[in-house]
Design an enzyme around this catalytic site. Structure first.
Site, mmCIF file in Angstrom:
data_model
loop_
_atom_site.group_PDB
_atom_site.id
_atom_site.type_symbol
_atom_site.label_atom_id
_atom_site.label_comp_id
_atom_site.label_asym_id
_atom_site.label_seq_id
_atom_site.Cartn_x
_atom_site.Cartn_y
_atom_site.Cartn_z
ATOM 1 N N CYS A 112 0.831 -1.199 0.000
ATOM 2 C CA CYS A 112 0.000 0.000 0.000
ATOM 3 C C CYS A 112 0.875 1.262 0.000
ATOM 4 O O CYS A 112 1.588 1.524 -0.941
ATOM 5 C CB CYS A 112 -0.966 -0.057 1.177
ATOM 6 S SG CYS A 112 -2.309 1.134 1.140
ATOM 7 N N HIS A 113 0.823 2.056 1.071
ATOM 8 C CA HIS A 113 1.631 3.270 1.184
ATOM 9 C C HIS A 113 3.020 2.992 1.772
ATOM 10 O O HIS A 113 3.829 3.908 1.892
ATOM 11 C CB HIS A 113 0.912 4.301 2.058
ATOM 12 C CG HIS A 113 -0.272 4.951 1.409
ATOM 13 N ND1 HIS A 113 -1.493 4.324 1.308
ATOM 14 C CD2 HIS A 113 -0.415 6.155 0.827
ATOM 15 C CE1 HIS A 113 -2.344 5.133 0.699
ATOM 16 N NE2 HIS A 113 -1.712 6.247 0.396
ATOM 17 N N GLY A 114 3.292 1.744 2.142
ATOM 18 C CA GLY A 114 4.583 1.372 2.727
ATOM 19 C C GLY A 114 5.793 1.834 1.926
ATOM 20 O O GLY A 114 6.802 2.239 2.513
ATOM 21 N N TRP A 116 6.450 4.551 0.614
ATOM 22 C CA TRP A 116 6.880 5.921 0.920
ATOM 23 C C TRP A 116 8.156 5.918 1.747
ATOM 24 O O TRP A 116 9.060 6.722 1.524
ATOM 25 C CB TRP A 116 5.791 6.652 1.703
ATOM 26 C CG TRP A 116 4.977 7.615 0.905
ATOM 27 C CD1 TRP A 116 5.234 8.108 -0.340
ATOM 28 C CD2 TRP A 116 3.751 8.228 1.330
ATOM 29 N NE1 TRP A 116 4.240 8.968 -0.722
ATOM 30 C CE2 TRP A 116 3.324 9.058 0.284
ATOM 31 C CE3 TRP A 116 2.986 8.128 2.477
ATOM 32 C CZ2 TRP A 116 2.159 9.808 0.364
ATOM 33 C CZ3 TRP A 116 1.833 8.877 2.554
ATOM 34 C CH2 TRP A 116 1.423 9.711 1.502
#
Length: 189
Positions: A112-114, A116
């Protein structure tokens, strides 16, 4: 079930705002495969999980980031949720913790947003990844090739887009973590 990951210790780096299912389900899969997992966080005691836009459960922290030594772990899991990696990527200790896994050639999984946090650790250049769609420009600007696929494996780095991808993510994560060190990880550290 075959204990593919017996004798493996996996760090799960997370903080408040983590997408709960992206931490809990992969953690359970790792443990069922025989791994010992530890939730590592800049916070102590517990972190606040989220179910998309709604508060979820408090998740116990096993060890603070300050006390955690990356050398004690065989692999790293970075769950998503927008708030979680947004905080981790501004924490220099968290960024260094992530970087150390790549420097040692250890497998890493991010969902997912990991990714970043991977961008901030400067370890995505020249790699192919997937993520939550809103990160594609950030990943491309950091030198990665972004693709819209359920799961992507690039030299010991496993990435997926969202909670619906967790079954495929877990399978590839366990496979890569079982393999152990990857020389390809070192090239981006």
């Amino acid at each position: 079930m075959v204990q593919q990951l017996s004798n493996k210790k996996v760090a799960i780096l997370a903080t408040d705002g983590v997408e709960q299912v992206e931490l809990i389900k992969p953690k359970k899969a790792l443990e069922q495969a025989g791994a010992q997992t530890q939730v590592v966080s800049p916070k102590s005691d517990s972190i606040q999980g989220w179910n998309h836009h709604d508060k979820g459960d408090r998740i116990p922290v096993d060890i603070t980031l300050e006390r955690a030594n990356p050398d004690d772990y065989d692999a790293l899991l970075l769950p998503g949720g927008a708030l979680n990696p947004d905080q981790l990527r501004t924490n220099s200790q968290a960024v260094q913790f992530v970087k150390s896994f790549f420097a040692a050639g250890k497998p890493v999984a991010a969902i997912c947003h990991g990714p970043w946090t991977l961008i901030e650790a400067d370890v995505v250049k020249g790699r192919t990844l997937t993520s939550w769609p809103s990160l594609q420009t950030d990943l491309r600007n950091a030198g990665a090739t972004w693709v819209d696929r359920e799961v992507v494996v690039d030299g010991g780095l496993v990435t997926s887009r969202n909670p619906q991808d967790i079954p495929a993510f877990n399978d590839k994560m366990i496979e890569e973590f079982a393999e152990g060190q990857h020389e390809e990880q070192r090239r981006s550290a």
